[in-house]
Motif scaffolding. Structure first.
Motif, short mmCIF file in Angstrom:
data_model
loop_
_atom_site.label_atom_id
_atom_site.label_comp_id
_atom_site.label_asym_id
_atom_site.label_seq_id
_atom_site.Cartn_x
_atom_site.Cartn_y
_atom_site.Cartn_z
N LEU A 32 0.82 -1.22 0.00
CA LEU A 32 0.00 0.00 0.00
C LEU A 32 0.85 1.26 0.00
CD1 LEU A 32 -3.08 -0.38 2.40
CD2 LEU A 32 -3.05 -0.01 -0.07
N SER A 33 1.85 1.29 0.85
CA SER A 33 2.69 2.48 0.97
C SER A 33 4.00 2.08 1.63
CB SER A 33 1.97 3.55 1.81
OG SER A 33 2.65 4.79 1.76
N CYS A 160 -3.85 4.43 0.29
CA CYS A 160 -3.49 4.45 -1.13
C CYS A 160 -3.00 5.84 -1.54
CB CYS A 160 -4.70 4.06 -1.98
SG CYS A 160 -5.11 2.29 -1.93
N LEU A 161 -3.65 6.88 -1.04
CA LEU A 161 -3.22 8.24 -1.34
C LEU A 161 -1.82 8.50 -0.80
CD1 LEU A 161 -3.84 11.06 -2.47
CD2 LEU A 161 -4.97 11.60 -0.30
N VAL A 211 -5.16 2.13 -6.45
CA VAL A 211 -6.18 1.23 -5.89
C VAL A 211 -6.19 -0.10 -6.63
CG1 VAL A 211 -8.67 0.88 -5.61
CG2 VAL A 211 -7.62 3.05 -4.93
N ALA A 212 -6.11 -0.04 -7.95
CA ALA A 212 -6.10 -1.27 -8.75
C ALA A 212 -4.88 -2.12 -8.43
CB ALA A 212 -6.14 -0.92 -10.24
N ARG A 213 -3.72 -1.49 -8.25
CA ARG A 213 -2.51 -2.23 -7.90
C ARG A 213 -2.63 -2.85 -6.52
NH1 ARG A 213 0.06 2.47 -9.93
NH2 ARG A 213 0.78 3.08 -7.84
N ALA A 214 -3.19 -2.11 -5.57
CA ALA A 214 -3.30 -2.60 -4.19
C ALA A 214 -4.20 -3.82 -4.09
CB ALA A 214 -3.83 -1.49 -3.29
N LEU A 215 -5.18 -3.91 -4.97
CA LEU A 215 -6.15 -5.02 -4.90
C LEU A 215 -5.89 -6.08 -5.98
CD1 LEU A 215 -9.42 -2.99 -4.21
CD2 LEU A 215 -7.94 -4.15 -2.58
#
Length: 374
Positions: A32-33, A160-161, A211-215
């Motif tokens: 995520l970060s 995500c931000l 968001v797409a990468r995280a999920l």
């Protein structure tokens, strides 16, 4: 009875697979970060599997980026997490409150972006050192969305931000800068030679991609397994339950400066860089004080026959100071006499797992395993 000294002279060797990269196999929620000094997810998974059982309560009181808590819930353990850093708590809550699928996340993001567009942002209230990282229009969009996500307590989208706040790559929001520790790279990428890197960057398109990468690859989280996630210093922490197993990686003594390294993301979250609470531990004094507070928690909150696992970053010390693992063992002997050391595992940290390669920082970890005997 075994002692720290007898075990440290001949520690068990870490599994060879701990040296291998797990970036392409772990849950993408772990990405995520970035977080300085975070524990490798495959190591966390092995420790959770070895020293706890399904359905038990596991606590991580220095949860950092939430690696251990996420692995716990994915393996059917209940989990309690805490940390003093607002950035750490946001990341941990973001991982443990991930949406069920991309459609749910995209719907929530679209709604938040529409509300954020109507907000008026006054950049004069923003410190100049923060403004220096961004195109003014981009910064207004970041702050507008940030306010909405904080109000809605949408920790997943907020994380995500934070994950796209700064880097030199075009998929991130800042002017050219480092990814992990925020500093501008204007000397390497001068504005006159790289004008495209100083143009406006859309928040909407970049957070949608994030968001797409995280999920991309993850297991749905059972939020019923989350006992709690709490922001607290270790000295003020009160656990809400008895814990079967503590697994944690304490702050690296005299090695990492969490306040400096997370200063930009912490400012966006709280309006403060958090230097006063996340500052580097420059001697064993603060480390000993924190571990003494932790030991008091263990004497009351750890269940009988419960396990306690410490992942301790080692560093060559100066001025005759003792190593962090030695300080920790002394504190536990003094303040938690109902704990007995069972095992020590030695793990060399290759450059592939290091934030700053070829530096003089932490190059070895000791995993100390204790058990409560009464």
């Amino acid at each position: 009875m075994r002692s720290y000294q007898s075990l440290i002279d001949q520690p068990n060797s870490a599994p060879l697979e701990w040296r291998e990269s797990c970036t392409h196999s772990e849950s993408t929620l772990h990405q995520l970060s970035p977080y300085i000094g975070k524990l490798k997810s495959s190591i966390a998974r092995d420790l959770v599997s070895e020293y706890s059982r399904r359905g038990e309560i596991v606590a991580d009181v220095f949860c950092g980026s939430g690696t251990i808590p996420l692995e716990c819930v994915q393996m059917g353990r209940q989990v309690f997490a805490s940390d003093v850093s607002p950035y750490a708590i946001t990341l941990t809550k973001g991982k443990l409150n991930a949406p069920s699928d991309l459609e749910e996340a995209s719907t929530a993001l679209d709604k938040a972006l529409k509300v954020a567009q109507s907000r008026r942002i006054d950049l004069r209230r923003v410190p100049s050192w923060v403004r220096n990282f961004y195109h003014p229009k981009t910064l207004k969009e970041i702050l507008g969305l940030l306010v909405v996500l904080r109000k809605r307590k949408d920790y997943f989208l907020l994380a995500c931000l934070l994950g796209v706040l700064h880097h030199q790559r075009p998929g991130f929001l800042s002017f050219p800068s480092s990814h992990l520790v925020p500093y501008l790279r204007s000397k390497k990428f001068p504005r006159e030679n790289y004008p495209e890197m100083y143009e406006y960057r859309s928040v909407e398109s970049r957070i949608q991609a994030k968001v797409a990468r995280a999920l991309k690859r993850y297991e749905k989280i059972d939020t019923n397994l989350v006992v709690g996630v709490r922001r607290s210093t270790i000295e003020c922490l009160n656990l809400p339950c008895t814990v079967n197993c503590f697994i944690t990686s304490p702050p690296y003594m005299n090695a990492l400066d969490y306040g400096r390294d997370n200063r930009l993301r912490n400012w966006f979250l709280s309006g403060n860089t958090q230097d006063h609470i996340d500052a580097r531990l420059t001697s064993d004094t603060d480390f000993r004080r924190m571990m003494s507070s932790y030991a008091r928690i263990l004497t009351t909150a750890l269940a009988k026959n419960g396990r306690c696992v410490f992942v301790v970053g080692e560093r060559a010390t100066r001025n005759g100071n003792r190593s962090p693992s030695e300080v920790l063992s002394e504190v536990l002997d003094e303040s938690a006499p109902n704990l007995r050391i069972k095992e020590i595992i030695s793990d060399q940290i290759p450059d592939i797992r290091r934030s700053r390669r070829n530096s003089s920082g932490v190059k070895k970890e000791y995993i100390l395993v204790y058990e409560r005997h009464c």
